[in-house]
Design a protein around this motif. Structure first.
Motif, PDB file in Angstrom:
ATOM      1  N   VAL A 105       5.291  46.378 123.980  1.00  0.00           N
ATOM      2  CA  VAL A 105       5.739  45.054 124.406  1.00  0.00           C
ATOM      3  C   VAL A 105       5.470  44.058 123.287  1.00  0.00           C
ATOM      4  CG1 VAL A 105       5.415  43.182 126.065  1.00  0.00           C
ATOM      5  CG2 VAL A 105       5.368  45.556 126.851  1.00  0.00           C
ATOM      6  N   TYR A 106       6.517  43.330 122.904  1.00  0.00           N
ATOM      7  CA  TYR A 106       6.416  42.302 121.872  1.00  0.00           C
ATOM      8  C   TYR A 106       6.827  40.948 122.454  1.00  0.00           C
ATOM      9  CZ  TYR A 106       6.394  45.867 118.091  1.00  0.00           C
ATOM     10  OH  TYR A 106       6.104  46.919 117.248  1.00  0.00           O
ATOM     11  N   PHE A 107       6.401  39.875 121.793  1.00  0.00           N
ATOM     12  CA  PHE A 107       7.028  38.580 121.991  1.00  0.00           C
ATOM     13  C   PHE A 107       8.328  38.565 121.192  1.00  0.00           C
ATOM     14  CE2 PHE A 107       2.613  36.713 122.715  1.00  0.00           C
ATOM     15  CZ  PHE A 107       2.828  36.500 124.071  1.00  0.00           C
ATOM     16  N   TYR A 108       9.341  37.898 121.748  1.00  0.00           N
ATOM     17  CA  TYR A 108      10.616  37.710 121.049  1.00  0.00           C
ATOM     18  C   TYR A 108      10.939  36.227 120.974  1.00  0.00           C
ATOM     19  CZ  TYR A 108      11.887  42.673 121.065  1.00  0.00           C
ATOM     20  OH  TYR A 108      11.914  44.017 120.830  1.00  0.00           O
ATOM     21  N   VAL A 109      11.490  35.817 119.825  1.00  0.00           N
ATOM     22  CA  VAL A 109      11.949  34.443 119.649  1.00  0.00           C
ATOM     23  C   VAL A 109      13.360  34.481 119.070  1.00  0.00           C
ATOM     24  CG1 VAL A 109       9.593  33.617 119.261  1.00  0.00           C
ATOM     25  CG2 VAL A 109      11.037  34.186 117.294  1.00  0.00           C
ATOM     26  N   ASN A 110      14.036  33.347 119.114  1.00  0.00           N
ATOM     27  CA  ASN A 110      15.373  33.224 118.551  1.00  0.00           C
ATOM     28  C   ASN A 110      15.350  33.559 117.052  1.00  0.00           C
ATOM     29  OD1 ASN A 110      17.693  31.639 117.200  1.00  0.00           O
ATOM     30  ND2 ASN A 110      18.203  31.494 119.377  1.00  0.00           N
ATOM     31  N   LYS A 111      16.409  34.194 116.578  1.00  0.00           N
ATOM     32  CA  LYS A 111      16.476  34.587 115.164  1.00  0.00           C
ATOM     33  C   LYS A 111      16.359  33.396 114.214  1.00  0.00           C
ATOM     34  CE  LYS A 111      18.907  38.978 115.093  1.00  0.00           C
ATOM     35  NZ  LYS A 111      20.037  39.729 114.502  1.00  0.00           N
ATOM     36  N   GLU A 112      16.749  32.233 114.676  1.00  0.00           N
ATOM     37  CA  GLU A 112      16.694  31.042 113.820  1.00  0.00           C
ATOM     38  C   GLU A 112      15.347  30.337 113.875  1.00  0.00           C
ATOM     39  OE1 GLU A 112      19.869  28.621 115.170  1.00  0.00           O
ATOM     40  OE2 GLU A 112      21.451  29.982 114.510  1.00  0.00           O
ATOM     41  N   ASP A 113      14.512  30.722 114.811  1.00  0.00           N
ATOM     42  CA  ASP A 113      13.254  30.004 115.017  1.00  0.00           C
ATOM     43  C   ASP A 113      12.134  30.629 114.184  1.00  0.00           C
ATOM     44  OD1 ASP A 113      11.362  28.279 115.920  1.00  0.00           O
ATOM     45  OD2 ASP A 113      11.792  28.567 118.053  1.00  0.00           O
ATOM     46  N   ASN A 114      12.254  30.479 112.886  1.00  0.00           N
ATOM     47  CA  ASN A 114      11.288  31.090 111.977  1.00  0.00           C
ATOM     48  C   ASN A 114       9.905  30.455 112.080  1.00  0.00           C
ATOM     49  OD1 ASN A 114      13.146  32.952 110.843  1.00  0.00           O
ATOM     50  ND2 ASN A 114      14.009  31.317 109.588  1.00  0.00           N
ATOM     51  N   ASN A 115       9.870  29.161 112.373  1.00  0.00           N
ATOM     52  CA  ASN A 115       8.568  28.486 112.476  1.00  0.00           C
ATOM     53  C   ASN A 115       7.746  29.055 113.623  1.00  0.00           C
ATOM     54  OD1 ASN A 115       9.076  26.751 110.325  1.00  0.00           O
ATOM     55  ND2 ASN A 115       9.987  25.180 111.643  1.00  0.00           N
ATOM     56  N   LEU A 116       8.359  29.190 114.797  1.00  0.00           N
ATOM     57  CA  LEU A 116       7.635  29.729 115.945  1.00  0.00           C
ATOM     58  C   LEU A 116       7.264  31.185 115.706  1.00  0.00           C
ATOM     59  CD1 LEU A 116       6.480  29.394 118.745  1.00  0.00           C
ATOM     60  CD2 LEU A 116       8.749  29.876 119.701  1.00  0.00           C
ATOM     61  N   HIS A 117       8.149  31.935 115.058  1.00  0.00           N
ATOM     62  CA  HIS A 117       7.850  33.335 114.745  1.00  0.00           C
ATOM     63  C   HIS A 117       6.624  33.437 113.846  1.00  0.00           C
ATOM     64  CE1 HIS A 117       8.225  37.239 112.681  1.00  0.00           C
ATOM     65  NE2 HIS A 117       8.737  37.647 113.836  1.00  0.00           N
ATOM     66  N   ARG A 118       6.582  32.615 112.793  1.00  0.00           N
ATOM     67  CA  ARG A 118       5.435  32.636 111.878  1.00  0.00           C
ATOM     68  C   ARG A 118       4.163  32.216 112.601  1.00  0.00           C
ATOM     69  NH1 ARG A 118       9.307  30.776 107.895  1.00  0.00           N
ATOM     70  NH2 ARG A 118       8.884  28.614 108.511  1.00  0.00           N
ATOM     71  N   CYS A 119       4.304  31.221 113.466  1.00  0.00           N
ATOM     72  CA  CYS A 119       3.152  30.722 114.216  1.00  0.00           C
ATOM     73  C   CYS A 119       2.554  31.823 115.094  1.00  0.00           C
ATOM     74  CB  CYS A 119       3.590  29.537 115.072  1.00  0.00           C
ATOM     75  SG  CYS A 119       2.385  28.995 116.277  1.00  0.00           S
ATOM     76  N   LEU A 120       3.399  32.502 115.870  1.00  0.00           N
ATOM     77  CA  LEU A 120       2.913  33.547 116.769  1.00  0.00           C
ATOM     78  C   LEU A 120       2.391  34.755 115.992  1.00  0.00           C
ATOM     79  CD1 LEU A 120       5.682  33.436 119.539  1.00  0.00           C
ATOM     80  CD2 LEU A 120       3.363  32.492 119.638  1.00  0.00           C
ATOM     81  N   GLU A 121       3.072  35.107 114.925  1.00  0.00           N
ATOM     82  CA  GLU A 121       2.624  36.237 114.115  1.00  0.00           C
ATOM     83  C   GLU A 121       1.247  35.954 113.516  1.00  0.00           C
ATOM     84  OE1 GLU A 121       4.978  39.132 111.172  1.00  0.00           O
ATOM     85  OE2 GLU A 121       4.722  37.103 110.351  1.00  0.00           O
ATOM     86  N   TYR A 122       1.078  34.743 113.003  1.00  0.00           N
ATOM     87  CA  TYR A 122      -0.223  34.368 112.427  1.00  0.00           C
ATOM     88  C   TYR A 122      -1.305  34.370 113.505  1.00  0.00           C
ATOM     89  CZ  TYR A 122      -3.893  31.549 110.290  1.00  0.00           C
ATOM     90  OH  TYR A 122      -5.107  31.097 109.823  1.00  0.00           O
ATOM     91  N   GLY A 123      -1.018  33.752 114.643  1.00  0.00           N
ATOM     92  CA  GLY A 123      -2.015  33.662 115.701  1.00  0.00           C
ATOM     93  C   GLY A 123      -2.418  35.009 116.253  1.00  0.00           C
ATOM     94  N   LEU A 124      -1.449  35.888 116.479  1.00  0.00           N
ATOM     95  CA  LEU A 124      -1.768  37.221 116.991  1.00  0.00           C
ATOM     96  C   LEU A 124      -2.526  38.047 115.958  1.00  0.00           C
ATOM     97  CD1 LEU A 124       1.515  38.177 118.914  1.00  0.00           C
ATOM     98  CD2 LEU A 124      -0.715  37.587 119.901  1.00  0.00           C
TER      99      LEU A 124
END
Length: 298
Positions: free
Chosen positions: A212-231
């Motif tokens: 199970v992963y979190f998924y974000v919109n392909k264009e939402d790089n900021n949120l992706h980086r944020c969640l990746e860093y936090g996890l």
């Protein structure tokens, strides 16, 4: 000099606005309707990831949308920016639809499948069965679930329902069928459904790689980086594992499942293409099964 200072301040503010996480993060929380308190665990993981990254990516708050929607529609809503993040089982196809934050957040638990049954089938299932004997039971699954392909390619006959709730309703009025549920899902769901005709089988479980992963919109790089860093930080400091293993979900597992004498039948998952992903989830599942006293040398 003063003009140059003002210009530098302006550049700093612009830079911060570019990397900052949006103040509002929209996420579906349908736990009340669906009777799935594991949603609360995933929301806790989301908050943990955002808290761990707050010093770098800014403050946030969650807007919880209390709307039960199926898995395929979640991807559509994500693409349309109606929601910002959700969690679901990873497949290669899904990884092409949206950006996965490729850090496992359910510790492989969704691939440890407990068979929900009609109590009329108690005598048939409350004994150790071979995989071929289990394949004689029809399997109920949601129509848009990736598990359909997994079970069909593993030799099971699958009947699809509109959603999980419908599967439970079908099972209350029929025998010769099973509804495989992730081991953290089954107890809260049966309790919420509240029908005495339903039970679960703790002697025969199915096991396959599932992440199970979190998924974000392909264009939402900021949120992706944020969640990746936090996890990543939560993995390093042990707080992610602590959140799972010290959760009420884990308390429920230990209370209801002692797999010391269980038969755990492994099947394949053709939807996972990454060797690294397979190795990671297999290790996580092995660790979780140990916590439930399972030994493959039984």
């Amino acid at each position: 000099m003063q003009t140059r200072f003002i210009f530098l301040v302006y550049l700093t503010l612009v830079s911060c606005s570019v990397i900052a996480v949006p103040k509002v993060i929209k996420v579906v929380d349908a736990a009340k309707e669906n009777g799935t308190p594991q949603n609360q665990y995933f929301l806790s993981v989301l908050r943990l990831a955002l808290d761990k990254s707050q010093h770098r990516y800014g403050e946030y708050w969650l807007e919880r949308i209390d709307l039960p929607i199926n898995q395929s529609r979640q991807f559509k809503e994500l693409i349309k920016h109606n929601i910002d993040v959700f969690w679901t089982v990873s497949t290669a196809a899904r990884d092409g639809q949206a950006q996965p934050v490729a850090i496992p957040i359910a510790f492989g638990s969704f691939g440890i499948r407990v068979l929900v049954k009609n109590v009329a089938d108690k005598a048939k299932l409350n004994t150790h069965l071979s995989l071929s004997e289990l394949q004689k039971f029809k399997v109920l699954l949601g129509k848009d679930w990736p598990d359909v392909e997994i079970f069909e390619k593993s030799g099971f006959t699958v009947e699809t329902c509109m959603d999980g709730l419908t599967c439970y309703r079908v099972l209350t009025n029929s025998t010769g069928r099973v509804f495989p549920r992730g081991i953290i899902e089954v107890i809260p769901e049966i309790r919420s459904f509240g029908d005495q005709r339903l039970s679960y089988n703790g002697k025969n479980l199915l096991l396959y790689p599932s992440t199970v992963y979190f998924y974000v919109n392909k264009e939402d790089n900021n949120l992706h980086r944020c969640l990746e860093y936090g996890l990543t930080q939560a993995l390093k400091d042990g707080s992610l594992a602590a959140l799972f293993y010290e959760s009420s979900l884990m308390d429920e597992l230990k209370k209801h499942f002692n797999l010391q004498s269980a038969s755990v039948h492994q099947i394949g998952n053709p939807l996972i293409k990454s060797k690294k992903q397979l190795e990671t989830v297999t290790q996580l599942q092995t660790e979780l099964l140990k916590h439930l006293n399972y030994s493959p040398a039984r």
